[in-house]
Design a protein around this motif. Structure first.
Motif, PDB file in Angstrom:
ATOM      1  N   MET A   1      31.100  13.217 -28.540  1.00 28.08           N
ATOM      2  CA  MET A   1      30.136  13.298 -29.637  1.00 28.08           C
ATOM      3  C   MET A   1      29.285  12.040 -29.745  1.00 28.08           C
ATOM      4  N   ARG A   2      29.792  10.920 -29.249  1.00 27.85           N
ATOM      5  CA  ARG A   2      29.009   9.688 -29.329  1.00 27.85           C
ATOM      6  C   ARG A   2      28.117   9.460 -28.129  1.00 27.85           C
ATOM      7  N   SER A   3      28.377  10.223 -27.069  1.00 28.06           N
ATOM      8  CA  SER A   3      27.683   9.940 -25.817  1.00 28.06           C
ATOM      9  C   SER A   3      26.247  10.471 -25.808  1.00 28.06           C
ATOM     10  N   GLY A   4      25.905  11.316 -26.780  1.00 34.06           N
ATOM     11  CA  GLY A   4      24.617  11.980 -26.709  1.00 34.06           C
ATOM     12  C   GLY A   4      24.700  13.274 -25.905  1.00 34.06           C
ATOM     13  N   LYS A   5      25.751  13.416 -25.116  1.00 37.63           N
ATOM     14  CA  LYS A   5      25.898  14.619 -24.286  1.00 37.63           C
ATOM     15  C   LYS A   5      26.217  15.860 -25.131  1.00 37.63           C
ATOM     16  N   TYR A   6      26.802  15.619 -26.277  1.00 36.36           N
ATOM     17  CA  TYR A   6      27.177  16.758 -27.111  1.00 36.36           C
ATOM     18  C   TYR A   6      25.933  17.547 -27.525  1.00 36.36           C
ATOM     19  N   GLU A   7      24.912  16.827 -28.003  1.00 38.87           N
ATOM     20  CA  GLU A   7      23.674  17.500 -28.421  1.00 38.87           C
ATOM     21  C   GLU A   7      23.041  18.232 -27.234  1.00 38.87           C
ATOM     22  N   GLU A   8      23.018  17.554 -26.091  1.00 35.03           N
ATOM     23  CA  GLU A   8      22.475  18.188 -24.879  1.00 35.03           C
ATOM     24  C   GLU A   8      23.215  19.481 -24.560  1.00 35.03           C
ATOM     25  N   HIS A   9      24.520  19.369 -24.614  1.00 36.38           N
ATOM     26  CA  HIS A   9      25.340  20.538 -24.319  1.00 36.38           C
ATOM     27  C   HIS A   9      25.060  21.670 -25.297  1.00 36.38           C
ATOM     28  N   VAL A  10      24.967  21.333 -26.583  1.00 35.06           N
ATOM     29  CA  VAL A  10      24.739  22.383 -27.579  1.00 35.06           C
ATOM     30  C   VAL A  10      23.387  23.054 -27.336  1.00 35.06           C
ATOM     31  N   ALA A  11      22.382  22.252 -26.987  1.00 32.93           N
ATOM     32  CA  ALA A  11      21.058  22.828 -26.723  1.00 32.93           C
ATOM     33  C   ALA A  11      21.149  23.832 -25.564  1.00 32.93           C
ATOM     34  N   HIS A  12      21.845  23.442 -24.523  1.00 32.06           N
ATOM     35  CA  HIS A  12      22.018  24.329 -23.378  1.00 32.06           C
ATOM     36  C   HIS A  12      22.795  25.587 -23.780  1.00 32.06           C
ATOM     37  N   LEU A  13      23.851  25.372 -24.535  1.00 33.07           N
ATOM     38  CA  LEU A  13      24.695  26.488 -24.974  1.00 33.07           C
ATOM     39  C   LEU A  13      23.885  27.496 -25.784  1.00 33.07           C
ATOM     40  N   VAL A  14      23.086  26.975 -26.709  1.00 31.86           N
ATOM     41  CA  VAL A  14      22.320  27.867 -27.583  1.00 31.86           C
ATOM     42  C   VAL A  14      21.348  28.699 -26.759  1.00 31.86           C
ATOM     43  N   SER A  15      20.701  28.086 -25.761  1.00 32.36           N
ATOM     44  CA  SER A  15      19.730  28.876 -24.998  1.00 32.36           C
ATOM     45  C   SER A  15      20.460  29.949 -24.201  1.00 32.36           C
ATOM     46  N   GLU A  16      21.644  29.610 -23.705  1.00 26.17           N
ATOM     47  CA  GLU A  16      22.429  30.597 -22.982  1.00 26.17           C
ATOM     48  C   GLU A  16      22.893  31.727 -23.901  1.00 26.17           C
ATOM     49  N   LEU A  17      23.324  31.359 -25.103  1.00 23.37           N
ATOM     50  CA  LEU A  17      23.769  32.389 -26.050  1.00 23.37           C
ATOM     51  C   LEU A  17      22.610  33.301 -26.428  1.00 23.37           C
ATOM     52  N   LYS A  18      21.445  32.698 -26.627  1.00 24.76           N
ATOM     53  CA  LYS A  18      20.279  33.497 -26.998  1.00 24.76           C
ATOM     54  C   LYS A  18      19.938  34.483 -25.882  1.00 24.76           C
ATOM     55  N   ASN A  19      19.995  34.007 -24.633  1.00 27.89           N
ATOM     56  CA  ASN A  19      19.765  34.908 -23.499  1.00 27.89           C
ATOM     57  C   ASN A  19      20.716  36.095 -23.533  1.00 27.89           C
ATOM     58  N   ARG A  20      21.983  35.795 -23.717  1.00 28.72           N
ATOM     59  CA  ARG A  20      22.972  36.879 -23.706  1.00 28.72           C
ATOM     60  C   ARG A  20      22.751  37.825 -24.861  1.00 28.72           C
ATOM     61  N   CYS A  21      22.419  37.255 -25.998  1.00 25.27           N
ATOM     62  CA  CYS A  21      22.170  38.086 -27.165  1.00 25.27           C
ATOM     63  C   CYS A  21      20.975  38.996 -26.893  1.00 25.27           C
ATOM     64  N   ASP A  22      19.910  38.425 -26.307  1.00 26.83           N
ATOM     65  CA  ASP A  22      18.717  39.215 -25.997  1.00 26.83           C
ATOM     66  C   ASP A  22      19.052  40.378 -25.073  1.00 26.83           C
ATOM     67  N   VAL A  23      19.848  40.091 -24.056  1.00 24.39           N
ATOM     68  CA  VAL A  23      20.256  41.145 -23.125  1.00 24.39           C
ATOM     69  C   VAL A  23      20.977  42.256 -23.882  1.00 24.39           C
ATOM     70  N   ALA A  24      21.944  41.848 -24.718  1.00 23.43           N
ATOM     71  CA  ALA A  24      22.724  42.846 -25.446  1.00 23.43           C
ATOM     72  C   ALA A  24      21.813  43.663 -26.370  1.00 23.43           C
ATOM     73  N   ILE A  25      20.929  42.965 -27.074  1.00 23.20           N
ATOM     74  CA  ILE A  25      20.043  43.651 -28.021  1.00 23.20           C
ATOM     75  C   ILE A  25      19.155  44.657 -27.283  1.00 23.20           C
ATOM     76  N   SER A  26      18.607  44.249 -26.143  1.00 26.77           N
ATOM     77  CA  SER A  26      17.667  45.157 -25.488  1.00 26.77           C
ATOM     78  C   SER A  26      18.405  46.391 -24.972  1.00 26.77           C
ATOM     79  N   ILE A  27      19.630  46.201 -24.489  1.00 29.29           N
ATOM     80  CA  ILE A  27      20.408  47.375 -24.062  1.00 29.29           C
ATOM     81  C   ILE A  27      20.742  48.256 -25.260  1.00 29.29           C
ATOM     82  N   LEU A  28      21.165  47.631 -26.338  1.00 30.53           N
ATOM     83  CA  LEU A  28      21.542  48.405 -27.525  1.00 30.53           C
ATOM     84  C   LEU A  28      20.340  49.207 -28.021  1.00 30.53           C
ATOM     85  N   LYS A  29      19.167  48.573 -28.002  1.00 29.47           N
ATOM     86  CA  LYS A  29      17.969  49.264 -28.481  1.00 29.47           C
ATOM     87  C   LYS A  29      17.624  50.437 -27.584  1.00 29.47           C
ATOM     88  N   ARG A  30      17.730  50.188 -26.282  1.00 26.56           N
ATOM     89  CA  ARG A  30      17.321  51.232 -25.347  1.00 26.56           C
ATOM     90  C   ARG A  30      18.325  52.389 -25.294  1.00 26.56           C
TER      91      ARG A  30
END
Ligand SMILES: Cc1ncc(COP(=O)(O)O)c(C=O)c1O
Ligand SMILES: Cc1ncc(COP(=O)(O)O)c(C=O)c1O
Lengths: 477, 477
Positions: free
Chosen positions: A367-396
């Motif tokens: 948490m002090r290294s600055g890497k935590y924020e970087e990691h969270v940013a990466h994680l969020v974009s990955e989660l958003k991608n997965r969510c988008d995939v799921a949503i588009s399938i669910l919609k279709r």
């Protein structure tokens, strides 16, 4: 033959139970054999029936005999079954205490989760591929010598980590706090357990959202609490409901997961947060703000914490690394006034003497290294991608079967079935088709809801899992 | 935590009042909560009492705190006139639940332990210089990638570590067990807590050694148990006493630390171990064999475990790395029959979801590397050296004051004073002379005993500490 000495210092019921015990040990009464009725034995010995009842009660409590309505009293068979004579009756022992086992479906989901060939849409955690193992490695490389590792145990938590968390609360949420107000726990879960044990008594009333993650745990029930539900709409719970519950049931604590709520992914609106903080202040009820998901916003903003709005120390804040790093690290934190912290520390000193230094050092460096924020940013974009995939399938492909709101963050999509399907049928048929589902009823919802976790599977796996889910629905309708 | 800069231009009282003000603002001290007495705060910060008086005066004058004769200093409730009404009455909340605070002397010892200029003969742990930090480092270097760290949570503990421990039990003690009978806990302490919660009910009777480490914890009292004492002689407790207690009080569980007992360092003789196992089998009472010290034998042998003699599953075995690696690693284990393990896991699933993977991985690599045995061998020879130093000083310079038996292993020497000295006087005078002592009464002994830990100080420090202890005795007699 009974030898009762009415002049003995030993109570008569105790003499009876001792002698009966001996008779059983010596094989006079064998396992499964029927003992005299209370009345009959009382007559035979020449004592009151209640004395025999007392003696039987005692032997029942240690599991040596069993009493069944209608069929009388028998020497326990379990006791003697497989285990050799002299083995304690563990069944009688483990019936003590007040820990309920988990919901059978949760147990089942847990079992199925070990099978890696199934697609897991049910688990509440991040998938293994999202775990920042390679980022954590340099952190524990930095864990140096004996001095650091040997830090005196501190049941409140490793002080440098508490400082790091106080800073994190300031930088990320603009919440002012001090390391002395922070307590490190084994995940948010331990903080919740400590609060139920230290701030509440059996019979106390609490309020929780419905549906809620909390329904999947028998925690509050085990603590003997009366649980009242706060229904959720698109803006979260309604603060007026808290007032009503207070007036009716004198609720003593409100447990909430206000941001990207598990399982609905709904966030409490800013206005309601404020109203709720005001309401609870005016009623002097503490609010637990359980916040594992606020960093997981797909739109880069999550609004304010109630802890930030709180001016009177009403809000007990719970953070966790479980949903941003991994559940296995077991690092959570509570921010609370001093009297609460010191009470919880007393309890903890009896429970486990505090956390291992290892995950605390790792968390602190990370948490002090600055890497935590970087990691969270990466994680969020990955989660958003997965969510988008799921949503588009669910919609279709699912619009005939279910409806949902698109989450703005978090790990879950909350699905409402359009057609009634019996949940256990759905669950088992899905498992046959290699998909593990989380039925909403486990989370306190009425029939017809499913919590879909998009965080455990890759995009490709998600596609396959949803295809199998769709097949299941078609089979059942 | 106070940060006083004695070189600052700002007067010290002002630094104190500023920081206190901030603590109040940030909610560390809530309206109505009691502040430390002037003397206590002065001690804590290391300033004159008059400086604290000055700081309190200042805050009183602006109405932030209130001082009432007899009832001490409190954070003002008035000041918060409008908002504060809503601050929950934390006192009422924290009075719920059943966790007793630790013994005041234990609290005091804990406080004093932070002061590194004092010689600590009281703490129960190994000293920092005995911690194998440099041996553990290569172990966590081996902790590799995400897959391993991301092992599914297992409330019973990381399976490879359970396998390692089963192997360790076989190799070291010739005890046959399976990984399924092993549960990893946050030190032995968590296992003890889980047993009190899951196997016992309030009002149940248990037996423990007297004196015993357990008296220093309010654990059993908090659980509402009735505690009965088993006196110790040179061969440990007397098995007949267990029978008597069973007949009189129906004890349900016996908690023992049979090898190098804390605090007496006495080991239960082989004959008594056997008798006890037989006795408990015939009474169907489980025995908890709490065994943190058996590897710490100065003579290379410790006799058998009761777990090894146990044929009916009566003995619940507790191991720990706290006294061979360090208390901060928080790794302990319970070996118990399946029904007990699964019950405890239900409880644990509500308490903390299980242990962090980090210390489990470290412990697993360390125990499998062969380095653990090497380290223990080195540790034992170092402990024996320190013990020899202490014994020779005690023999030479303390024979007028006290008697003792020479320990054959473990961390402690149990001292019996020849001349009565009031314990609190002894404790405080020793602290004035820079020595922290552990009075025996905290451990359930009558007045006139002291537990001396030789494991926390180097030989040179031990000499100085004992010199100061001797000075204390001379002053008081
Ligand atoms: C709302 C909420 N609170 C608490 C927890 C427990 O988290 P932890 O792993 O930090 O104990 C979870 C985990 O799913 C959760 O969803
Ligand atoms: C006899 C005994 N049992 C249990 C414990 C607790 O040890 P752990 O650190 O493994 O929780 C101690 C620690 O001093 C002890 O002496």
């Amino acid at each position: 033959m009974w030898e009762i000495d009415k002049k003995s210092k030993q109570p008569i019921y105790r003499q009876i139970s001792d002698q009966l015990r001996e008779k059983i040990m010596k094989g006079e009464y064998t396992p499964g054999s029927v003992l005299p009725t209370e009345r009959k034995l009382a007559d035979q010995i020449g004592v009151n029936r209640s004395t025999v009842v007392h003696a039987y009660d005692e032997l029942t409590s240690i599991g040596l005999i069993e009493r069944k309505r209608g069929s009388g009293t028998k020497v326990s068979t379990q006791k003697w079954g497989i285990s050799p004579a002299g083995s304690p009756n563990w069944k009688a022992y483990v019936d003590s205490g007040a820990f309920l086992p988990p919901h059978p479906l949760i147990q089942k989901i847990h079992e199925l989760s070990h099978n890696k060939t199934l697609w897991n849409l049910a688990g509440g955690e991040l998938g293994p591929d999202l775990f920042p193992g390679s980022l954590l490695k340099p952190q524990y490389d930095k864990i140096l010598g004996p001095e650091e590792l040997f830090e005196d145990e501190d049941p409140q938590g490793y002080r440098p980590l508490r400082e790091t968390i106080a800073r994190h609360m300031k930088v990320t949420y603009n919440v002012d706090t001090t390391p002395d107000s922070v307590m490190i726990t084994s995940g948010a879960q331990q903080a919740i357990y400590l609060m139920t044990q230290c701030l509440l008594s059996p019979g106390d009333a609490i309020a929780i959202e419905a549906p809620s993650y909390y329904y999947s745990l028998p925690l509050f029930q085990s603590a003997g609490l009366r649980i009242f539900a706060l229904p959720i709409d698109e803006e979260g719970i309604n603060p007026e409901d808290v007032k009503t519950l207070y007036q009716k049931h004198r609720i003593k604590l409100v447990f909430l997961n206000p941001i990207f709520q598990n399982p609905t992914s709904v966030s409490l609106s800013e206005k309601r947060k404020r109203d709720l903080v005001d309401m609870c202040r005016s009623l002097s009820i503490p609010i637990v703000e359980d916040d594992p998901f606020s960093l997981l916003s797909f739109e880069g903003k999550t609004g304010q914490l109630m802890k930030k709005m709180d001016e009177s120390g009403n809000v007990l804040y719970l953070g966790s690394l479980s949903k941003t790093v991994g559940s296995n690290i077991r690092i959570g934190w509570l921010i609370a006034p001093k009297p609460v912290i010191s009470r919880l520390m007393d309890a903890r000193n009896q429970m486990d003497f505090g956390l291992s230094i290892f995950p605390q050092l790792v968390a602190n460096y990370f948490m002090r290294s600055g890497k935590y924020e970087e990691h969270v940013a990466h994680l969020v974009s990955e989660l958003k991608n997965r969510c988008d995939v799921a949503i588009s399938i669910l919609k279709r492909h699912f619009s005939d079967f279910l409806t949902f709101h698109e989450p703005k963050g978090g790990l879950y999509i909350w699905l409402k079935l359009k057609i009634p399907i019996q949940e256990s049928r759905l669950f088992h048929q899905a498992a046959n088709n290699k998909v593990i589902l989380m039925p909403g009823s486990v989370l306190g919802a009425s029939e017809g809801f499913i919590r879909l976790t998009f965080a455990r599977l890759s995009k490709e796996e998600l596609e396959k899992a949803l295809e199998a889910f769709r097949k299941t629905l078609i089979q059942l309708i």
